[in-house]
Design a protein around this motif. Sequence first.
Motif, PDB file in Angstrom:
ATOM      1  N   ALA A   1       0.812  -1.220   0.000  1.00 46.28           N
ATOM      2  CA  ALA A   1       0.000   0.000   0.000  1.00 46.28           C
ATOM      3  C   ALA A   1       0.848   1.273   0.000  1.00 46.28           C
ATOM      4  CB  ALA A   1      -0.956  -0.001   1.181  1.00 46.28           C
ATOM      5  N   ASP A   2       1.942   1.281   0.766  1.00 45.62           N
ATOM      6  CA  ASP A   2       2.787   2.476   0.825  1.00 45.62           C
ATOM      7  C   ASP A   2       3.399   2.805  -0.537  1.00 45.62           C
ATOM      8  OD1 ASP A   2       2.236   2.829   3.499  1.00 45.62           O
ATOM      9  OD2 ASP A   2       4.102   1.909   4.195  1.00 45.62           O
ATOM     10  N   ASN A   3       3.848   1.780  -1.261  1.00 48.69           N
ATOM     11  CA  ASN A   3       4.419   2.014  -2.595  1.00 48.69           C
ATOM     12  C   ASN A   3       3.377   2.574  -3.547  1.00 48.69           C
ATOM     13  OD1 ASN A   3       6.912   1.093  -1.796  1.00 48.69           O
ATOM     14  ND2 ASN A   3       6.590  -0.972  -2.570  1.00 48.69           N
ATOM     15  N   ILE A   4       2.171   2.046  -3.473  1.00 49.23           N
ATOM     16  CA  ILE A   4       1.104   2.534  -4.349  1.00 49.23           C
ATOM     17  C   ILE A   4       0.743   3.971  -3.977  1.00 49.23           C
ATOM     18  CG2 ILE A   4      -1.318   2.236  -4.977  1.00 49.23           C
ATOM     19  CD1 ILE A   4      -0.814  -0.790  -4.817  1.00 49.23           C
ATOM     20  N   GLU A   5       0.662   4.241  -2.677  1.00 50.63           N
ATOM     21  CA  GLU A   5       0.357   5.603  -2.222  1.00 50.63           C
ATOM     22  C   GLU A   5       1.422   6.588  -2.713  1.00 50.63           C
ATOM     23  OE1 GLU A   5      -0.250   7.999   1.973  1.00 50.63           O
ATOM     24  OE2 GLU A   5      -0.629   5.830   1.920  1.00 50.63           O
ATOM     25  N   ARG A   6       2.694   6.181  -2.622  1.00 46.92           N
ATOM     26  CA  ARG A   6       3.788   7.029  -3.114  1.00 46.92           C
ATOM     27  C   ARG A   6       3.670   7.271  -4.618  1.00 46.92           C
ATOM     28  NH1 ARG A   6       6.894   4.854   0.601  1.00 46.92           N
ATOM     29  NH2 ARG A   6       7.474   3.037  -0.614  1.00 46.92           N
ATOM     30  N   ALA A   7       3.321   6.232  -5.364  1.00 44.49           N
ATOM     31  CA  ALA A   7       3.179   6.368  -6.818  1.00 44.49           C
ATOM     32  C   ALA A   7       2.045   7.322  -7.170  1.00 44.49           C
ATOM     33  CB  ALA A   7       2.946   5.002  -7.464  1.00 44.49           C
ATOM     34  N   ILE A   8       0.945   7.234  -6.441  1.00 46.15           N
ATOM     35  CA  ILE A   8      -0.184   8.150  -6.681  1.00 46.15           C
ATOM     36  C   ILE A   8       0.235   9.578  -6.357  1.00 46.15           C
ATOM     37  CG2 ILE A   8      -2.482   8.814  -5.867  1.00 46.15           C
ATOM     38  CD1 ILE A   8      -3.034   5.779  -5.508  1.00 46.15           C
ATOM     39  N   ALA A   9       0.907   9.772  -5.225  1.00 45.24           N
ATOM     40  CA  ALA A   9       1.356  11.117  -4.832  1.00 45.24           C
ATOM     41  C   ALA A   9       2.318  11.684  -5.875  1.00 45.24           C
ATOM     42  CB  ALA A   9       2.013  11.074  -3.463  1.00 45.24           C
ATOM     43  N   ASN A  10       3.255  10.860  -6.360  1.00 47.52           N
ATOM     44  CA  ASN A  10       4.194  11.318  -7.389  1.00 47.52           C
ATOM     45  C   ASN A  10       3.473  11.696  -8.669  1.00 47.52           C
ATOM     46  OD1 ASN A  10       6.337  10.908  -5.651  1.00 47.52           O
ATOM     47  ND2 ASN A  10       6.861   8.906  -6.510  1.00 47.52           N
TER      48      ASN A  10
END
Length: 138
Positions: free
Chosen positions: A119-128
């Motif tokens: 989830a953290d990686n996906i959240e980071r990708a969305i934020a980027n």
Amino acid sequence: MENRLPDWIEEQMDDAIDPLVARAKSEVMTVDVQGGPAGHTGLRARVAAGVGVRKGISTKNNAYFRIYTSMANTAESPIPRGLDSPKGWRHPLFGNRNHWFQSRPTRTGWFTDTIADGADNIERAIANALDRAADTIG
């Protein structure tokens, strides 16, 4: 408004989601079922084949993605969740509807824990992706 995400946003999301889907497929192949027959029946391979991603734009123009499991045979649809839960799933023993059997996995979380871990990686990708979109607009 066009009902589609720009290609670069989709690519960035795919880069974050695809490894997670592959990991879930790999994890289910390692799950053993307590009290089950010896050997590999292909059940885990069918479950792994049913892990996928739905992406799109909702009717309210909200982008979404959903990692899901499905089974080609609808009678087997409880199995992915059963393999992920300590409760397991109930099924007729060798198709005999007069004799039911409870199958339980020896470990759980092949799906829920794997998705939560990513989830953290996906959240980071969305934020980027949102930051890049804001920079492009600005």
